[in-house]
Motif scaffolding. Structure first.
Motif, mmCIF file in Angstrom:
data_model
loop_
_atom_site.group_PDB
_atom_site.id
_atom_site.type_symbol
_atom_site.label_atom_id
_atom_site.label_comp_id
_atom_site.label_asym_id
_atom_site.label_seq_id
_atom_site.Cartn_x
_atom_site.Cartn_y
_atom_site.Cartn_z
ATOM 1 N N MET A 53 0.823 -1.208 0.000
ATOM 2 C CA MET A 53 0.000 0.000 0.000
ATOM 3 C C MET A 53 0.857 1.258 0.000
ATOM 4 N N SER A 54 0.238 2.364 -0.394
ATOM 5 C CA SER A 54 0.887 3.673 -0.300
ATOM 6 C C SER A 54 -0.167 4.753 -0.164
ATOM 7 N N VAL A 55 0.213 5.856 0.484
ATOM 8 C CA VAL A 55 -0.595 7.078 0.543
ATOM 9 C C VAL A 55 0.346 8.222 0.219
ATOM 10 N N ARG A 56 0.047 8.974 -0.839
ATOM 11 C CA ARG A 56 0.919 10.058 -1.278
ATOM 12 C C ARG A 56 0.098 11.331 -1.473
ATOM 13 N N SER A 57 0.598 12.432 -0.921
ATOM 14 C CA SER A 57 -0.069 13.732 -1.026
ATOM 15 C C SER A 57 0.739 14.651 -1.935
ATOM 16 N N ALA A 58 0.031 15.465 -2.714
ATOM 17 C CA ALA A 58 0.648 16.481 -3.559
ATOM 18 C C ALA A 58 -0.307 17.657 -3.630
ATOM 19 N N GLY A 59 0.001 18.704 -2.877
ATOM 20 C CA GLY A 59 -0.913 19.833 -2.827
ATOM 21 C C GLY A 59 -2.223 19.441 -2.189
ATOM 22 N N ASP A 60 -3.326 19.654 -2.895
ATOM 23 C CA ASP A 60 -4.642 19.320 -2.337
ATOM 24 C C ASP A 60 -5.137 17.956 -2.807
ATOM 25 N N THR A 61 -4.285 17.136 -3.425
ATOM 26 C CA THR A 61 -4.690 15.807 -3.852
ATOM 27 C C THR A 61 -3.989 14.740 -3.006
ATOM 28 N N VAL A 62 -4.690 13.634 -2.791
ATOM 29 C CA VAL A 62 -4.137 12.498 -2.061
ATOM 30 C C VAL A 62 -4.433 11.237 -2.873
ATOM 31 N N ALA A 63 -3.408 10.409 -3.050
ATOM 32 C CA ALA A 63 -3.541 9.171 -3.816
ATOM 33 C C ALA A 63 -3.288 7.982 -2.893
ATOM 34 N N TYR A 64 -4.173 6.993 -2.973
ATOM 35 C CA TYR A 64 -4.098 5.791 -2.148
ATOM 36 C C TYR A 64 -4.046 4.578 -3.079
ATOM 37 N N THR A 65 -3.112 3.655 -2.828
ATOM 38 C CA THR A 65 -3.067 2.424 -3.605
ATOM 39 C C THR A 65 -2.961 1.233 -2.663
ATOM 40 N N SER A 66 -3.515 0.103 -3.083
ATOM 41 C CA SER A 66 -3.378 -1.136 -2.320
ATOM 42 C C SER A 66 -3.419 -2.314 -3.282
ATOM 43 N N SER A 67 -2.639 -3.342 -2.948
ATOM 44 C CA SER A 67 -2.617 -4.587 -3.711
ATOM 45 C C SER A 67 -2.448 -5.726 -2.718
ATOM 46 N N ARG A 68 -3.421 -6.606 -2.630
ATOM 47 C CA ARG A 68 -3.467 -7.596 -1.558
ATOM 48 C C ARG A 68 -2.408 -8.684 -1.735
ATOM 49 N N ARG A 69 -1.795 -9.038 -0.582
ATOM 50 C CA ARG A 69 -0.782 -10.085 -0.550
ATOM 51 C C ARG A 69 -1.310 -11.370 0.092
ATOM 52 N N TRP A 70 -1.903 -11.225 1.290
ATOM 53 C CA TRP A 70 -2.292 -12.393 2.076
ATOM 54 C C TRP A 70 -3.420 -12.008 3.021
ATOM 55 N N PRO A 71 -4.396 -12.881 3.259
ATOM 56 C CA PRO A 71 -4.558 -14.222 2.699
ATOM 57 C C PRO A 71 -5.306 -14.253 1.387
ATOM 58 N N GLY A 72 -5.719 -13.172 0.852
ATOM 59 C CA GLY A 72 -6.389 -13.171 -0.445
ATOM 60 C C GLY A 72 -7.837 -12.699 -0.333
ATOM 61 N N PRO A 73 -8.569 -12.654 -1.425
ATOM 62 C CA PRO A 73 -8.112 -13.143 -2.727
ATOM 63 C C PRO A 73 -7.016 -12.277 -3.339
ATOM 64 N N ARG A 74 -6.006 -12.951 -3.919
ATOM 65 C CA ARG A 74 -4.963 -12.237 -4.622
ATOM 66 C C ARG A 74 -5.587 -11.505 -5.809
ATOM 67 N N GLY A 75 -5.055 -10.329 -6.070
ATOM 68 C CA GLY A 75 -5.612 -9.512 -7.135
ATOM 69 C C GLY A 75 -6.591 -8.472 -6.640
ATOM 70 N N ALA A 76 -7.027 -8.572 -5.388
ATOM 71 C CA ALA A 76 -7.881 -7.532 -4.815
ATOM 72 C C ALA A 76 -7.044 -6.275 -4.632
ATOM 73 N N SER A 77 -7.505 -5.153 -5.169
ATOM 74 C CA SER A 77 -6.683 -3.950 -5.173
ATOM 75 C C SER A 77 -7.555 -2.701 -5.261
ATOM 76 N N SER A 78 -6.922 -1.570 -5.056
ATOM 77 C CA SER A 78 -7.617 -0.292 -5.208
ATOM 78 C C SER A 78 -6.616 0.783 -5.613
ATOM 79 N N ARG A 79 -7.119 1.738 -6.375
ATOM 80 C CA ARG A 79 -6.344 2.931 -6.730
ATOM 81 C C ARG A 79 -7.305 4.108 -6.669
ATOM 82 N N ILE A 80 -7.092 4.968 -5.697
ATOM 83 C CA ILE A 80 -8.020 6.069 -5.408
ATOM 84 C C ILE A 80 -7.239 7.373 -5.376
ATOM 85 N N THR A 81 -7.761 8.406 -6.014
ATOM 86 C CA THR A 81 -7.189 9.748 -5.917
ATOM 87 C C THR A 81 -8.327 10.735 -5.687
#
Length: 250
Positions: A129-157
């Motif tokens: 996962m990561s959370v990154r800020s730039a000015g007034d925007t914030v970006a969040y990412t996630s990619s599941r490792r364990w226990p699954g389901p693998r491939g569960a993910s998100s990308r939000i800005t």
């Protein structure tokens, strides 16, 4: 069943001897409406969907957990600080206590994930996962490792906008939740929380690519969310779990 407690922007009771302390920072609240019947079977025994004007909601909440600490001990800087993204539902029990039920809790630190799963029976999942800020925007990412389901993910800005001086009834309903319902060692428990009133901002959803909601056993969202909010965060105290009868557990 008692009448649900009033929704209040301030916590109804203080927590003088917290089980856990932490900070929730850089939060993004994304919500879609859903029929109560579609989620009722996903809640713990003794808990029903909480509704606003006959509708309940599924929430996707991304944020930074910061310096989790036990009891009154100082928060842990590394293991206690990590990104987290939750899928949650809205609940009420027979005593009228309103709360949330977590369907999934993606977090980037393995040890807290294991502790949350074993110690509290919470649906924590280990993710990159990561959370990154730039000015007034914030970006969040996630990619599941364990226990699954693998491939569960998100990308939000999101882009934070103007501060909300007086939130609507729905915005209070979605954010002013002073406890959590959870299946706990053969029964259901209620874990109260306390924090200052939310500082809330309107937010523009720039990106939302996710399959966490469907991976949590819920219908995949269709259409735009009904609410997108941002908050810089609050310090939080969590109380000890209480059984549905209101008797604190040892």
């Amino acid at each position: 069943m008692q009448t649900p407690a009033a929704i209040t922007p301030e916590a109804p009771t203080a927590i003088h001897n917290p089980l856990l302390t932490q900070q929730w920072l850089d939060l993004c609240f994304i919500h879609w409406a859903v029929e109560p019947d579609a989620v009722a079977k996903l809640l713990p025994d003794g808990v029903a969907p909480d509704t606003h004007d006959g509708v309940t909601y599924v929430g996707l909440v991304a944020f930074r957990m910061h310096r989790v600490g036990w009891l009154r001990l100082p928060g842990v800087p590394y293991l206690g600080s990590f990104p987290e993204t939750n899928v949650r539902l809205y609940s009420v029990d027979a005593h009228g206590r309103r709360g949330v039920v977590f369907r999934s809790m993606d977090a980037s630190r393995l040890i807290p994930v294991v502790m949350g799963r074993v110690g509290f029976r919470l649906p924590y999942l280990w993710s990159r996962m990561s959370v990154r800020s730039a000015g007034d925007t914030v970006a969040y990412t996630s990619s599941r490792r364990w226990p699954g389901p693998r491939g569960a993910s998100s990308r939000i800005t999101v882009r934070a906008g103007e501060r909300i001086e007086e939130p609507t009834e729905l915005e209070h309903f979605l954010t002013a939740r002073w406890g959590m319902h959870n299946a706990f060692f053969g029964g259901s428990a209620y874990l109260p929380n306390h924090h200052p009133r939310w500082p809330l901002y309107r937010a523009e959803l720039l990106t939302c690519e996710e399959n966490l909601v469907a991976a949590a056993g819920l219908p995949a969202p269709s259409g735009d969310p009904v609410s997108v909010l941002y908050s810089p965060g609050v310090p939080v105290r969590l109380g000890r779990p209480a059984r549905p009868a209101g008797i604190p557990t040892p």
